[in-house]
Design an enzyme around this catalytic site. Structure first.
Site, PDB file in Angstrom:
ATOM      1  N   ASP A   1       0.843  -1.190   0.000  1.00 35.90           N
ATOM      2  CA  ASP A   1       0.000   0.000   0.000  1.00 35.90           C
ATOM      3  C   ASP A   1       0.881   1.243   0.000  1.00 35.90           C
ATOM      4  OD1 ASP A   1      -2.373   1.774   0.760  1.00 35.90           O
ATOM      5  OD2 ASP A   1      -3.270  -0.211   0.935  1.00 35.90           O
TER       6      ASP A   1
ATOM      7  N   HIS B   1      -3.427   5.801   3.696  1.00 32.67           N
ATOM      8  CA  HIS B   1      -4.293   4.677   3.334  1.00 32.67           C
ATOM      9  C   HIS B   1      -3.759   3.360   3.887  1.00 32.67           C
ATOM     10  CE1 HIS B   1      -6.108   1.788   0.415  1.00 32.67           C
ATOM     11  NE2 HIS B   1      -7.116   2.624   0.428  1.00 32.67           N
TER      12      HIS B   1
ATOM     13  N   SER C   1     -11.309  -1.019  -0.520  1.00 34.74           N
ATOM     14  CA  SER C   1     -10.015  -1.063   0.173  1.00 34.74           C
ATOM     15  C   SER C   1     -10.177  -1.394   1.635  1.00 34.74           C
ATOM     16  CB  SER C   1      -9.295   0.285   0.030  1.00 34.74           C
ATOM     17  OG  SER C   1      -8.791   0.473  -1.254  1.00 34.74           O
TER      18      SER C   1
END
Length: 960
Positions: free
Chosen positions: A440, A492, A675
């Site tokens: 990520d 994220h 996600s």
């Protein structure tokens, strides 16, 4: 003698001054060939045709242009052919090029551009004539232009302060009890606002005169809470008060951090007051069924006593010993000494104005003397903390023996009971020997809820210009955020890692699905995304395969989580994931957020587990991809509604952060997307691997296809929305136990998908799922409502009464107002009570204030166009009629503090497609009717930030 033309004859008359009669004689002689010859008369000479064109002088790009040659003529015959040709400008396709009228479409051009065309006509004698005409196509200075339009949607459970600092917002002051802004039918609700002391904050409506107080009138049920999130708590301090209708203070919260909470002591109408104690700040008010801290009680203090530690004696001002501060503040010392903490006591009625400031007038609004003493003690502490010479000032807490409290925000994890996770934790919470690689954006390794949860990772972002950390591939997977635009940093990867393995039972924040497992952070995405090659190198590293780092981990990962997408099909990467599966490594990927049925990669590779997203009602989300490659579903959330009525959006809460140009703070944030769904599945597989380390991807596939790991949703069996169904952690753990010949029979226990349901102002039907959280026998014996206007009916249930129930509100039985009901579900094992809220009547339309819609050019790193719009029926419609062709991001946000930055903490924010991962729009044609939501940004602090202060600015672009 040759024949004279008319022009030559005229010249002859002119040169010799012949009279008109002589001219007639000359012409007569000419006609007869000089007087000799035969008697026949030849025909007159042919007159050539005349070409004529009619065309517009200028047109816009995309217009249909007609070139009209029908005005052409021939005086002594007829025109038999037309021929159009383009002689200047970018080529266009001429329709009707051999007819009197031709047409074309004005092309896309760089700036104003001239197109020239010629028309040649021929008559019946073969004579020709030509004429040209020009048409200017008006283009923008930036080049080819197209339109971009659409709507930003605000959810019905959002409102805005009537007097923010933004002059563009409508003005409705709410500064006193008498002018309290009515929110009577708004519960639950999330509201954004702004308060400031005079002379503080950005230039705007209230900078000079101040907007110290905002009052709101609303209906609350007993035990419901109102939580204030102070956006700029690092520089400002805001407090929260709850008043009765009679103007008496019944509850208050005057802390110095980001969170203030008050609770309604009974059902009825109440007035909530947000007040600026110092400086200026945005804020969020969250009205819901429970406070942020859940059922935790406020610390008990000794009224009138304060523990103080002064600075070193060397810092004293000459002639003013630090001990004199106590006297000046109306206090006396009871214990302690120089060089260590001292115990001070308030002297009743002394130095009130200095200790309490402008809040001193509130002393008369308390009817409870004990509450007044507590309030006065806490405000005095706040004043002491701002006094020069004081290092620390704290309450004198009353302490008792107690158990360690659990994770403070666990009650906001609606998504864990949805997948029966608490029952799985009765068997295992994971094992440190199980490793989940998170490919990520990297990690905020210092986050307190990730302490001790990580193993060494790597950074595979090779492009230094997008890496953001000053180098290419390196052993440090830290997420530096977006250094060019720090406020746009999403962190994220930290959010994904927290859902998998945030530390549990540590008394703070959130908890991960498998909190005793470990995360291997692998950075493959930079500020502007990443490449499929870099992702592949990170995956190879995780699996212990050769890769560009030249090294492999000491122990490879068991599971690789890929909450990313966007690559096209790659035969090389398809083989890579087959190699992972063969090696026993599980690959889990988010299906994507484009609401598309087209295969998206890496999720669609045949050896990758593809995860779609459901909301709190176990329904496929509007954004989730679907299709033939979906394997199963997991909670992804929806940041718009508040179906469970807790006062917060129904997104997935996990670890995160916020950043400014110079500071980084750890926080907890709500995000939505596939996600967020994928790490739920990765975490459940980690629980299974903790039980059976030899579990293989092939075995998992068999269990999945046989229905052992999921609750079937949608069409029976596998379908294109949910795959084989919603992941069920308890069933997965039981399957893992059976795979090693063990068995765990969890006690039967009736479980509901939610214990709180909110119909709001518009919903008539909601769904309640009842399931058995254990393995023993359980039978539902009844499900009913305690009011006649709420009907409960079985929709899809099995022989034991488990399954989906439909709750329906008959709004025709309700007058204007706020209503509460109770649904009781009884079973052979236990009973549950579900709280239901309904708002009836003409509630205010969803409104988050003026939204600024920004078109952002990533290549320029700046906004190139902006428009400000107000809500109409909950929609913010926008239009940019002439944008230069290119690739853009579209953001929407409010600016309550008028600092010219949208999407600050406490302000509404949205982006196409999602806020956490905005997607570029390729404007190579007109793009109309794009839609995306705008919601208030809610960032909950970590334990340290909540008390010590820090920056909280998850913002986006600056307004031009």
């Amino acid at each position: 003698m040759r024949d004279l033309t008319l022009r030559e004859a005229t010249m002859l008359v002119s040169h010799h001054n012949l009279p008109p009669l002589a001219l007639l004689l000359i012409l007569t002689l000419s006609a007869c060939g000089g007087g000799g010859g035969g008697s026949s008369t030849p025909p007159p000479p042919n007159q050539p045709p005349i070409a004529d064109i009619s065309a517009p002088a200028s047109v816009d790009i995309g217009a249909t242009v007609t070139l009209d040659g029908s005005g052409s003529s021939d005086s002594d015959g007829s025109i038999v052919s037309y021929q159009w040709q383009q002689v200047e400008g970018p080529d266009v396709e001429l329709a009707g090029s051999t007819s009197a009228r031709a047409s074309f479409t004005a092309p896309s051009v760089n700036g104003d551009t001239t197109l020239a065309f010629s028309l040649t006509v021929a008559d019946n004698a073969g004579a020709e004539a030509s004429r040209s005409a020009s048409v200017v196509v008006a283009g923008s200075a930036g080049g080819v232009t197209f339109s971009l339009s659409g709507s930003v949607l605000a959810s019905a459970n959002q409102a805005v302060d009537g007097d923010t600092n933004d002059p563009a917002n409508l003005y409705s002051p709410n500064d006193t009890l008498a002018t309290a802004q009515a929110l009577a039918l708004a519960n639950p609700i999330t509201l954004g606002g702004y308060v400031n002391q005079p002379g503080t904050g950005a230039e705007g409506r209230s900078q000079t005169i101040g907007d110290i107080d905002d009052y709101y009138r609303l209906e609350l049920f007993e035990g419901q809470s109102v939580t204030l999130l102070v956006a700029d708590f690092e520089t400002a301090d805001a407090d929260l008060y709850l008043y009765s209708e009679q103007g008496e203070i019944v509850d208050f919260s005057v802390e110095t951090g980001e969170i203030e909470t008050v609770t309604a002591p009974g059902s009825g109408s109440w007035i909530v007051n947000v007040t600026a104690f110092t400086d200026a700040t945005n804020y969020i008010l969250a009205v819901g069924n429970q406070a942020l801290e859940g059922t935790r009680q406020r610390p008990e203090i000794i009224p009138g006593e304060i523990v103080v530690e002064y600075l070193d004696a060397a810092a004293e001002q000459p002639g003013q010993p630090l001990e004199d501060l106590a006297h000046q503040m109306g206090m006396e010392q009871r214990a302690g000494a120089r060089g260590r903490a001292r115990l001070l006591a308030l002297r009743a009625g002394q130095a009130l104005q200095r200790r309490l400031g402008t809040a001193a007038d509130r002393r008369q609004q308390f009817s409870d003397s004990t509450q007044q003493q507590r309030w006065e003690t806490l405000l005095s502490i706040k004043s002491l903390r701002r006094t020069p010479g004081v290092r620390w000032a704290e309450p004198n807490y009353r302490v008792r023996a107690s158990l360690q409290p659990n994770d403070s925000a666990y009650h906001l994890h609606w998504h864990y009971p949805l997948i029966s996770l608490p029952a799985a934790w009765d068997v295992t919470t994971g094992d440190p020997g199980v490793i989940v690689a998170v490919v990520d954006t990297g990690i905020l390794a210092g986050h307190p809820d990730l302490a001790g949860q990580l193993v060494p990772g790597y950074d595979f972002v090779r492009d230094r210009t997008t890496a953001g950390d000053g180098n290419g591939i390196d052993p440090n997977p830290a997420d530096p955020g977006d250094r060019e635009n720090p406020a746009a940093s999403s962190f994220h990867g930290t959010h994904v890692a927290g859902t998998i393995a945030a530390r549990g039972n540590n008394g703070i924040g959130v908890v991960g699905v498998a909190w005793d497992t470990r995360v291997m952070p692998l950075r493959a995405l930079g500020a502007s995304g990443g490449t499929s090659y870099d992702v592949a190198q990170a995956v190879r590293f995780a699996a212990g395969l050769p890769n560009d780092s030249g090294t492999v981990p000491a122990r490879r990962a068991d599971i690789v989580n890929l909450s990313l997408g966007g690559e096209g099909f790659s035969q090389i990467n398809q083989q890579l994931y087959r190699d992972l599966r063969q090696a026993g490594v599980f690959a889990v990927s988010s299906a994507g957020n484009e609401a598309s049925s087209a295969p998206g990669y890496p999720a669609a590779y045949d050896s990758v587990i593809s995860v779609s997203a459901v909301d709190i009602q176990r329904q496929i989300t509007s954004y989730s991809n679907r299709g033939t490659t979906i394997d199963l579903a997991a909670p992804g959330g929806d940041s718009g509604p508040d179906v469970n009525g807790d006062g917060y959006p129904d997104g997935v809460l996990s670890t995160g952060g916020s950043a400014t140009d110079s500071t980084l703070e750890y926080a907890y944030v709500f995000l939505s997307g596939t996600s967020m769904a994928a790490p739920h599945v990765s975490g459940v597989i980690a629980l299974m691997k903790s039980i059976n380390p030899d579990l293989t991807p092939a075995q998992l596939t068999t269990l999945l296809q046989s229905g052992r790991l999921t609750d079937d949703l949608g069409a029976p069996g596998r379908d294109d929305l949910y795959g084989y169904g919603l992941i069920n952690a308890r069933r997965a753990v039981e399957a893992a136990l059976e795979s090693i010949g063990a068995e765990f029979v969890a006690p039967a226990s009736l479980q509901a998908s939610s214990l709180n349901l909110n119909f709001g102002t518009s919903l008539d039907t909601l769904t309640l799922f009842l399931s058995n959280a254990g393995s023993g026998e359980l039978r539902v014996t009844g499900v009913d409502s305690d009011v006649p206007w709420l009907q409960v009916s079985a929709a899809e249930v099995d022989g034991q009464g488990l399954g989906r129930y439909r709750l329906t509100v008959d709004r025709g039985q309700l007058g204007d107002g706020l209503y509460a009901a109770k649904v009781t579900a009884r079973s052979s094992a236990n009973s549950l009570q579900i709280r239901v809220l309904v708002s009836a009547g003409n509630a205010a339309v969803a409104d988050v204030g003026v939204l600024y819609i920004l078109v952002f050019d990533p290549a320029l790193d700046d906004a190139v166009e902006q428009t400000a719009v107000r809500a109409r029926d909950g929609r913010y419609e926008f239009s940019f009629p002439a944008l230069a062709a290119g690739r853009y991001l579209v953001f929407a946000g409010s600016d309550a503090d008028n600092d010219l930055f949208i999407c600050d903490a406490g302000e509404a924010c949205g982006a196409w497609l999602t806020t956490d991962q905005p997607a570029e729009i390729n404007l190579d044609r007109n793009r109309d009717n794009i839609e995306f939501p705008a919601d208030y940004l809610i960032s909950l602090p970590d334990a340290a930030t909540a008390t010590a202060g820090g920056a909280a600015r998850p913002g986006l672009p600056r307004r031009p």
